[in-house]
Write an enzyme that holds these catalytic residues in place. Sequence first.
Site, PDB file in Angstrom:
ATOM      1  N   LYS A 527      38.072  46.950  37.074  1.00  0.00           N
ATOM      2  CA  LYS A 527      38.385  46.676  38.482  1.00  0.00           C
ATOM      3  C   LYS A 527      38.301  47.918  39.352  1.00  0.00           C
ATOM      4  O   LYS A 527      39.055  48.097  40.306  1.00  0.00           O
ATOM      5  CB  LYS A 527      39.772  46.028  38.626  1.00  0.00           C
ATOM      6  CG  LYS A 527      40.046  44.858  37.687  1.00  0.00           C
ATOM      7  CD  LYS A 527      38.928  43.824  37.707  1.00  0.00           C
ATOM      8  CE  LYS A 527      38.776  43.118  39.038  1.00  0.00           C
ATOM      9  NZ  LYS A 527      37.679  42.122  39.041  1.00  0.00           N
ATOM     10  N   GLY A 529      34.884  49.126  40.006  1.00  0.00           N
ATOM     11  CA  GLY A 529      33.492  49.138  40.443  1.00  0.00           C
ATOM     12  C   GLY A 529      32.510  49.418  39.330  1.00  0.00           C
ATOM     13  O   GLY A 529      31.364  49.787  39.586  1.00  0.00           O
ATOM     14  N   THR A 530      32.942  49.231  38.066  1.00  0.00           N
ATOM     15  CA  THR A 530      32.065  49.555  36.935  1.00  0.00           C
ATOM     16  C   THR A 530      30.862  48.609  36.862  1.00  0.00           C
ATOM     17  O   THR A 530      29.769  49.038  36.463  1.00  0.00           O
ATOM     18  CB  THR A 530      32.850  49.498  35.607  1.00  0.00           C
ATOM     19  OG1 THR A 530      33.482  48.212  35.480  1.00  0.00           O
ATOM     20  CG2 THR A 530      33.907  50.586  35.555  1.00  0.00           C
ATOM     21  N   THR A 531      31.053  47.339  37.228  1.00  0.00           N
ATOM     22  CA  THR A 531      29.921  46.408  37.179  1.00  0.00           C
ATOM     23  C   THR A 531      28.887  46.755  38.233  1.00  0.00           C
ATOM     24  O   THR A 531      27.665  46.684  37.983  1.00  0.00           O
ATOM     25  CB  THR A 531      30.411  44.959  37.365  1.00  0.00           C
ATOM     26  OG1 THR A 531      31.377  44.658  36.362  1.00  0.00           O
ATOM     27  CG2 THR A 531      29.256  43.976  37.241  1.00  0.00           C
ATOM     28  N   ARG A 748      35.630  38.882  45.326  1.00  0.00           N
ATOM     29  CA  ARG A 748      36.489  37.735  45.561  1.00  0.00           C
ATOM     30  C   ARG A 748      37.518  38.055  46.641  1.00  0.00           C
ATOM     31  O   ARG A 748      38.109  39.126  46.663  1.00  0.00           O
ATOM     32  CB  ARG A 748      37.186  37.356  44.246  1.00  0.00           C
ATOM     33  CG  ARG A 748      37.937  36.043  44.285  1.00  0.00           C
ATOM     34  CD  ARG A 748      38.645  35.768  42.955  1.00  0.00           C
ATOM     35  NE  ARG A 748      37.701  35.545  41.861  1.00  0.00           N
ATOM     36  CZ  ARG A 748      37.526  36.387  40.861  1.00  0.00           C
ATOM     37  NH1 ARG A 748      38.193  37.513  40.829  1.00  0.00           N
ATOM     38  NH2 ARG A 748      36.665  36.114  39.893  1.00  0.00           N
ATOM     39  N   LYS A 749      37.764  37.112  47.563  1.00  0.00           N
ATOM     40  CA  LYS A 749      38.731  37.295  48.629  1.00  0.00           C
ATOM     41  C   LYS A 749      40.112  36.853  48.159  1.00  0.00           C
ATOM     42  O   LYS A 749      40.249  35.796  47.547  1.00  0.00           O
ATOM     43  CB  LYS A 749      38.319  36.482  49.862  1.00  0.00           C
ATOM     44  CG  LYS A 749      36.922  36.795  50.404  1.00  0.00           C
ATOM     45  CD  LYS A 749      36.830  38.214  50.934  1.00  0.00           C
ATOM     46  CE  LYS A 749      35.440  38.469  51.535  1.00  0.00           C
ATOM     47  NZ  LYS A 749      35.298  39.870  52.018  1.00  0.00           N
ATOM     48  N   TYR A 750      41.118  37.683  48.442  1.00  0.00           N
ATOM     49  CA  TYR A 750      42.488  37.293  48.122  1.00  0.00           C
ATOM     50  C   TYR A 750      43.421  37.978  49.123  1.00  0.00           C
ATOM     51  O   TYR A 750      43.037  38.943  49.799  1.00  0.00           O
ATOM     52  CB  TYR A 750      42.866  37.658  46.684  1.00  0.00           C
ATOM     53  CG  TYR A 750      42.423  39.022  46.213  1.00  0.00           C
ATOM     54  CD1 TYR A 750      43.119  40.165  46.579  1.00  0.00           C
ATOM     55  CD2 TYR A 750      41.315  39.157  45.382  1.00  0.00           C
ATOM     56  CE1 TYR A 750      42.729  41.420  46.140  1.00  0.00           C
ATOM     57  CE2 TYR A 750      40.921  40.405  44.941  1.00  0.00           C
ATOM     58  CZ  TYR A 750      41.623  41.531  45.319  1.00  0.00           C
ATOM     59  OH  TYR A 750      41.233  42.760  44.893  1.00  0.00           O
TER      60      TYR A 750
END
Length: 796
Positions: A527, A529-531, A748-750
């Site tokens: 979580k 930014g590794t992807t 994703r928005k949260y």
Amino acid sequence: MGRHCLYSAHCRLVEGKKGRKRFPTQIMNFFMRFPRHLRRMVFLLAAFCMVSVIISAYYLYTGYKQELELSKPTPEQDCGDPKHLPYRSFEMKTAKPIDTSRADPMVLVFVETQYSQLGQEIVAILESSHFKHHTEIAPGKGDMPALTNKDRGRYALVIYENILKYVNMDSWNRELLDKYCMEYNVGIIGFHKANENSVLSSQLKGFPLNLHTNLALKDCCINPRSPLLRITKAKEIERGPLPGEDWTVFQFNHSTYQPVLLAKPRLTESIPHHITDEVLHATVVQDLGLLDGIQRILFGNNVNFWLHKLIFVDAIAFLTGKKLSLSLERYILVDIDDIFVGKEGTRMNVNDVKALLETQNLLRTQVPNFTFNLGYSGKFYHTGMLAEDEGDDLLLKYVNEFWWFPHMWNHMQPHLFHNESVLAEQMILNKEFALISIFMTHLSNYGNDRLGLYTFVNLANFVHCWTNLKLQTLPPVQLAHKYFELFPEQKEPLWQNPCDDKRHKDIWSKEKTCDRLPKFLVVGPQKTGTTALYLFLIMHPAITSNFPNPKTFEEVQFFNGNAYHKGIDWYMNFFPIPSNVTTDFLFEKSANYLHSEDAPNRAAALLPKVKIITILINPSDRAYSWYQHQRAHEDPAAQRYSFYEVITAGRRATPELRALHNRCLVPGWYAAHIERWLTYYPASQLHIIDGHKLRTDPAVVMDGVQKFLGVSQYYNYSQALMFDPQKGFWCQLLDGGKTKCLGKSKGRKYPAMDVESRTFLSRYYKDHNIELSKLFYRLGLPLPAWLREELQKVMR
């Protein structure tokens, strides 16, 4: 001068007493007028003065220093009888008890260079003893490595390959290290290896200790009253020259110093005028810490001399309060390989077998139940000369006197069999010949010159005479169990690169190649930014990722889980064979590696030259993102509890809640995790990416990544990336103006994090962020904007 002069002066005084004609007459007449009781008093005073002069002269002559006088050896000297020690001892001070309970059992080793010989020898001894260590290049200037982790010391012992690096350190770092040693009760071991540029006589800076260098020495002995002796046994003088002519001896007159190993100068023409060849001088000295509270042990050469090596191991045990020490019980197993194998004229005959049995019985007097372990190939039984075949028969006659283990039937190496059925057939043939089937290791045959027998008998004698070790033996399988009982951590395999050692490479299958190993790793954490980084990397024409894993998608997750036990063949199958080994860069991204306890050590063993990339964002944001990720994947704990309830969960929380709590918070301990990786990799192989900058300006970040990796082909990310306002991040620009973005689960928005949780996390990560800022400073890196903001927030 010396004793002859003192004796002559005494004779003149006595003679003067008898021959009064030597004294002036008027003086004698004056003296005789005194009453008798006054004359008696004058005589007594004169006698007292004479005795005082003689005693003072004696101590001036012997130079009352912390030196030990060599006495003549006696023929009946016994190596274990202290009454025959070859020198006169002196009062010994007591060292303060060592308590390193506040420091981890790790050794910090400062070396001159990465390849310096003494540094490598020190590390080899630590590794052979299974002592954990961290190696650093001794700083001329610049900061020390982190010495503490919160309220615990990172190191229980500090070793300097060159003690001058310690004494000449800048005052800031010297004060920092000395304060750490005093507070955590940590000792220092240092070596002084003289060279052609060394000053012949000098004082060690800051210490009442004189050094005399480039000496040739002889006749060494061990001080039996030294408190650090554990393995080493103090014996009679070891007569003869010590190796080399570059020894340093220590001279001192302060009670904080006690000699451990002593020797005499060998060449009188090379002796400085400050010392004499009539006394033993310390080549190893112990500082009891009476001056500054720090205990030290200094060596006047390297560890090539066998007694230095023994005392070095004892010094480690002493200065760590035996926290870093092994049992005095040591187990030995001698394998004699290739029984029945060999050319005619080189094999064992009847006399050789009898000598083997006699030596085994002799060794049993010092090693209970000692038994040779014989390795054989059954095909070669009775294939020698007649006398050698009779030797084979005698071996089988006494078959129960030995332990046995088989090779392949025809002595071929197992890895050369590509057909498993043929391999099994060969093993069955040998098993039918055998009484006991145990696979063990390799040693030479003991026929003809019987050098092996000579070697092990003398080895046993040496250990008995010079050490306190107690040799024992066990049958191979029991010995294997004993080994893992002594070193339980060794039960876990540690895969190493087979191509780094020619012996390993030679027995490895010719169909395999080490080129299918990555050149760099993206280690996470999740979580951050590794992807996105992964997708940016594979856009580069010279960079190739691993094949996908059916269970963990683009991540192999080899070094941090049970997949590690599947071995390096399983791991390498995830990578293609590069078309150009020099210019192609294979890599893998596994975001769980950063905070894994096992991954750094495992990765360094297999990939010591690999480069490491990590991405850091505000740990509070990372924790919240992980919580939302788990909610999206319908994690029961994330569905049931609010984010604040998760991050504030206590020890009594349910296992599910506690697990989510740890997965949210622990990866954000960035400094601790990075330090763990820096234990195994130099800072030059680590690249830290600001995750917020990767999100806002990826082209600049990727330029830095390319420079760090050293890719020869530059890729212009400014022209290859386009910001997608709908997704909210940068995507790959394709032909025709189209874009390729991350999947639906990314971006994703949260809801925004609540203020209460944000405040709690800022306080929670305060100490971690302070340690991270210190780490950035030490590495010479600018602080990310998010880190500066967090530090300002908690410092108000």
